[in-house]
Design a protein around this motif. Structure first.
Motif, PDB file in Angstrom:
ATOM      1  N   GLN A  26       0.826  -1.203   0.000  1.00 37.99           N
ATOM      2  CA  GLN A  26       0.000   0.000   0.000  1.00 37.99           C
ATOM      3  C   GLN A  26       0.864   1.257   0.000  1.00 37.99           C
ATOM      4  OE1 GLN A  26      -2.680   0.319   3.330  1.00 37.99           O
ATOM      5  NE2 GLN A  26      -3.450   2.317   2.703  1.00 37.99           N
ATOM      6  N   ALA A  29       2.262   1.717  -3.373  1.00 34.51           N
ATOM      7  CA  ALA A  29       1.196   2.124  -4.294  1.00 34.51           C
ATOM      8  C   ALA A  29       0.896   3.611  -4.150  1.00 34.51           C
ATOM      9  CB  ALA A  29      -0.063   1.302  -4.038  1.00 34.51           C
ATOM     10  N   VAL A  30       0.840   4.098  -2.899  1.00 35.55           N
ATOM     11  CA  VAL A  30       0.588   5.529  -2.668  1.00 35.55           C
ATOM     12  C   VAL A  30       1.715   6.367  -3.253  1.00 35.55           C
ATOM     13  CG1 VAL A  30       0.412   7.311  -0.893  1.00 35.55           C
ATOM     14  CG2 VAL A  30      -0.856   5.180  -0.642  1.00 35.55           C
ATOM     15  N   THR A  70      -6.345   3.362  -1.465  1.00 35.32           N
ATOM     16  CA  THR A  70      -5.558   2.128  -1.363  1.00 35.32           C
ATOM     17  C   THR A  70      -5.896   1.343  -0.102  1.00 35.32           C
ATOM     18  OG1 THR A  70      -3.762   3.430  -0.349  1.00 35.32           O
ATOM     19  CG2 THR A  70      -3.635   3.022  -2.721  1.00 35.32           C
ATOM     20  N   GLY A  74      -6.613  -2.460  -0.174  1.00 30.47           N
ATOM     21  CA  GLY A  74      -5.691  -3.274   0.615  1.00 30.47           C
ATOM     22  C   GLY A  74      -6.391  -4.105   1.669  1.00 30.47           C
TER      23      GLY A  74
END
Length: 271
Positions: A26, A29-30, A70, A74
Motif C-alpha cells: 500500500q 502504491a501511494v 488504497t 488493501g
C-alpha cells in the motif's frame, strides 16, 4: 496441552507478515500513484479530497486521498489472504499435531484473524490521522478546527455512530470468516463421501453450489428481518428516518454464532 496464549501468539506472528506485506504494498502504491499524479497532472485523487475541492490540491491532500483509496483495496486483499490462511491452518496436518482440541484450534484461528484485522486497521488509522494533521497544518487549521468544520463533535451521538460502525465492521469480518470456514468444511465433508473426491473440480463445484445456496438464504433472511425491524421502527417513531445498522450488527453476530457452532460440529465429527 498447549496453552492458549502460546498457540495464539504462534498464529498471530505467522499471520502478521501478511499485514506487513499489505501495508508495504500500500505504501509503495501511494508513492507510485502520487508521483504519477505529479508527473501527469491528472489530479486522480482530487475527487476524494477533504479540502480544496475548488482549488489546486496540495501534496498532503493527494497523499491523504490516495491513502483512503488504497486502504479500501488493501483491506479487501488482506481479508482474502486471512480467509485463505485460516482454511490452510484448519486443514493442516502439522497444526493438528499440536496437543490441543480441533475445536479450540479453530476458534483460536478465527480470533487471531480478528485481532490481525484490528492490528492493520489501527496502523492505517494512525497513519491517516498523521497525514490529516499535516494536511490541516498546510491550510493553517488545527485538528480540532477541522473537526468543527466537518460537523463532528465528541458528543455521545457522534461517539455512538463510531461505535456502531466499528461493531458493524467487526460483525461483517467475523461472519465472513465463519462462512468461508463453513463452506470449506462442509465441502470437505461432502466430497469425502463422493467417488473421485481427490478431483479439485468436484470440490470447487460443490463449494460454488454451497456458497450460492448460503448467500441466497442469507439475503432472504436479511430481507425479512430488516423489513420487520423497519416496520417496528416506523410504528414507534414519528419520523421516517430509520437506522438499520443495529439490526445488521445483530444479524452478523447471531449468524457468526450459528455458523461457529456448525463449524465446530463438522470439525469434531467429520473433518
Amino acid at each position: 496441552m498447549t496453552s492458549f496464549s502460546a498457540l495464539f501468539k504462534q498464529m498471530f506472528v505467522q499471520k502478521r507478515r501478511y499485514a506487513h506485506l499489505v501495508l508495504l504494498v500500500q505504501t509503495f502504491a501511494v508513492i507510485f500513484m502520487f508521483l504519477m499524479d505529479l508527473i501527469t497532472s491528472n489530479n486522480f485523487a482530487k475527487g476524494f479530497l477533504v479540502f480544496a475541492q475548488n482549488s489546486h490540491p496540495k501534496f498532503c491532500d493527494i497523499i491523504f486521498a490516495l491513502g483512503i483509496i488504497t486502504t479500501a483495496i488493501g483491506d479487501l486483499v488482506f481479508l482474502g489472504l486471512l480467509c485463505w490462511q485460516n482454511e490452510k491452518i484448519n486443514l493442516s496436518q502439522t497444526w493438528h499435531l499440536i496437543p490441543v482440541s480441533d475445536i479450540k484450534l479453530w476458534w483460536i484461528n478465527i480470533l487471531t484473524s480478528m485481532v490481525q484485522c484490528a492490528y492493520i486497521f489501527v496502523i492505517q488509522v494512525v497513519l491517516g490521522i498523521i497525514v490529516l494533521i499535516f494536511d490541516c497544518m498546510s491550510y493553517g487549521l488545527s485538528f480540532s478546527t477541522m473537526n468543527k468544520k466537518v460537523g463532528f463533535s465528541w458528543s455521545w451521538p457522534d461517539v455512538m455512530v463510531i461505535i456502531e460502525m466499528l461493531l458493524y465492521l467487526i460483525g461483517l469480518v467475523l461472519i465472513i470468516f465463519c462462512f468461508v470456514s463453513f463452506a470449506d468444511l462442509l465441502t470437505r465433508t461432502i466430497t469425502d463421501q463422493l467417488p473421485g473426491k481427490n478431483y479439485t473440480v468436484i470440490k470447487i463445484f460443490v463449494m460454488a453450489i454451497l456458497v450460492i445456496i448460503g448467500v441466497t438464504i442469507a439475503f432472504k433472511i436479511n430481507d425479512q428481518l430488516t423489513a420487520a425491524y423497519m416496520r417496528h421502527l416506523l410504528k414507534n417513531s414519528n419520523g421516517y428516518s430509520v437506522d438499520t445498522l443495529p439490526m445488521a450488527i445483530i444479524e452478523f453476530f447471531a449468524g457468526s454464532i450459528i455458523l461457529g457452532a456448525i463449524n465446530s460440529f463438522l470439525i469434531e465429527k467429520f473433518v
